[in-house]
Design an enzyme around this catalytic site. Structure first.
Site, PDB file in Angstrom:
ATOM      1  CD  GLU A 129       0.776  -2.178  -4.136  1.00 35.58           C
ATOM      2  OE1 GLU A 129       0.588  -1.849  -2.949  1.00 35.58           O
ATOM      3  OE2 GLU A 129       1.900  -2.166  -4.683  1.00 35.58           O
ATOM      4  NE  ARG A 170       2.467   5.509  -4.184  1.00 27.91           N
ATOM      5  CZ  ARG A 170       3.069   5.336  -3.014  1.00 27.91           C
ATOM      6  NH1 ARG A 170       4.012   4.433  -2.880  1.00 27.91           N
ATOM      7  NH2 ARG A 170       2.732   6.082  -1.980  1.00 27.91           N
ATOM      8  N   GLY A 183       7.695  -0.974   2.475  1.00 30.31           N
ATOM      9  CA  GLY A 183       8.581   0.178   2.597  1.00 30.31           C
ATOM     10  C   GLY A 183       8.546   0.889   3.935  1.00 30.31           C
ATOM     11  CG  HIS A 214       3.234  -1.303  -0.591  1.00 37.40           C
ATOM     12  ND1 HIS A 214       2.316  -0.764  -1.448  1.00 37.40           N
ATOM     13  CD2 HIS A 214       3.957  -0.259  -0.122  1.00 37.40           C
ATOM     14  CE1 HIS A 214       2.458   0.552  -1.502  1.00 37.40           C
ATOM     15  NE2 HIS A 214       3.453   0.880  -0.702  1.00 37.40           N
ATOM     16  N   GLY A 255      14.539  12.973  -4.124  1.00 36.76           N
ATOM     17  CA  GLY A 255      13.864  13.514  -2.957  1.00 36.76           C
ATOM     18  C   GLY A 255      14.409  12.918  -1.669  1.00 36.76           C
ATOM     19  NE  ARG A 256      11.226  15.784   3.371  1.00 35.11           N
ATOM     20  CZ  ARG A 256      10.071  16.256   2.906  1.00 35.11           C
ATOM     21  NH1 ARG A 256       9.284  15.450   2.205  1.00 35.11           N
ATOM     22  NH2 ARG A 256       9.708  17.499   3.126  1.00 35.11           N
ATOM     23  CB  ILE A 257      12.756   7.999  -0.081  1.00 38.27           C
ATOM     24  CG1 ILE A 257      11.610   8.246   0.909  1.00 38.27           C
ATOM     25  CG2 ILE A 257      13.103   6.511  -0.124  1.00 38.27           C
ATOM     26  CD1 ILE A 257      10.278   7.649   0.485  1.00 38.27           C
TER      27      ILE A 257
END
Length: 323
Positions: A271, A242, A291, A289, A157-159
């Site tokens: 988490e 995730r 990102g 986390h 996907g985009r990332i």
């Protein structure tokens, strides 16, 4: 005319909170204390819109609340597996997320994890801070070369595409990937990327494996002991997607036994809890986390929530609707 009542679950960037105060009758969380399930239910009873984040478990139980008043859940984050979408649909709730605006920032972070794991940067910094370094020597903290190696992407996907651009153009890496919904040919060709028929094929071939798939039932423990065993002994696993995509117990075993060389993690199952075994391992880079954690991105995410709410309350379709 009465303004819509909006309740926000956590503290958001001040620019976003200011904009929300201009547009809505908003209840902010100034202490940034996570809401309990009961408090989330009260928000759903008392507001027209509830705005959780990816750390809020908006479960079926939460959504089963009596006297539901809210009509939309404007979530802050691209992922939405923290919300029971089926339960939300059954209650007639619209759910939105914040895609696109965090693509580059998250790809930067995934590439940071890759470089840090390969070159033992986290371990090296601890070495210096602990005053253990005794000077340069030829065999000290030798890591793995990145340039020219093979990057395997689980999801495209985009990332993942943004990370592939960094890896291919910046480090001359060979890009392989698997995705049930592959990108257009022009995207693949621009990266000289090669599709693989299965996750297993990517794992067997890649020097670095980076996860870019959504969380949820379909991808729960996608990387289990059997799949980790397919990776090269010198390979590294990167996860900025995730936490529940990886079986953490299996990962700990694989790292401990040398099945793989190392891992870079920005997300965790359950988490903010992180297993003690991971905390003690030198061949793992652990981030909290981060990102999307640039000021520009976090503001843009909040403004995207605002845009979705505005559209909804005007009777228009929110552009980021996921349910």
């Amino acid at each position: 005319m009465n303004r819509p009542k909006v309740i926000v679950s956590r503290k958001w960037p001040e620019e976003v909170e200011g904009r929300m105060q201009e547009l809505f009758d908003v209840q902010l969380n100034k202490t940034d204390t996570p809401l309990t399930a009961v408090q989330m239910q009260a928000a759903l009873q008392g507001a027209d819109a509830f705005c959780p984040t990816v750390s809020d478990n908006v479960s079926a139980e939460v959504l089963s609340v009596d006297n539901l008043h809210a009509r939309i859940i404007g979530s802050y984050g691209v992922g939405f597996n923290h919300i029971d979408l089926e339960a939300a649909k059954s209650r007639g709730l619209v759910v939105t997320n914040t895609p696109q605006v965090l693509t580059d920032c998250t790809a930067d972070l995934a590439m940071t994890l890759l470089l840090m794991t390969a070159r033992r940067a986290g371990e090296g910094e601890r070495h210096v801070r602990n005053k253990e370094w005794r000077g340069w020597r030829p065999t000290h903290m030798m890591g793995a070369k990145v340039t020219g190696k093979t990057l395997g992407l689980i999801g495209m996907g985009r990332i993942a595409r943004a990370m592939a651009q960094r890896a291919f153009h910046g480090f001359g890496m060979k890009i392989i990937f698997t995705d049930p919904y592959p990108p257009p040919d022009e995207v693949v060709n621009a990266l000289q990327a090669q599709a693989r028929a299965s996750i297993d094929e990517v794992l067997q071939e890649a020097d670095f494996v980076s996860l870019h798939c959504p969380g949820g039932k379909e991808t729960w423990h996608l990387l289990n002991a059997e799949r980790l065993a397919l990776m090269k002994p010198g390979a590294f696993l990167i996860n900025s997607a995730r936490g529940d995509v990886i079986d953490q117990a299996a990962l700990i075993e694989a790292l401990d036994q040398g099945v793989i060389a190392g891992a870079g993690l920005d997300v965790y199952e359950g988490e903010p809890a992180v297993p003690e075994q991971l905390l003690s391992m030198q061949n793992v880079v652990l981030l909290p986390h981060l990102g999307s954690a640039s000021r520009e991105t976090r503001v843009a995410m909040g403004m995207r929530v605002v845009d979705n709410l505005q559209a909804f309350f005007k009777g228009e379709a929110p552009r980021d609707r996921v349910a």
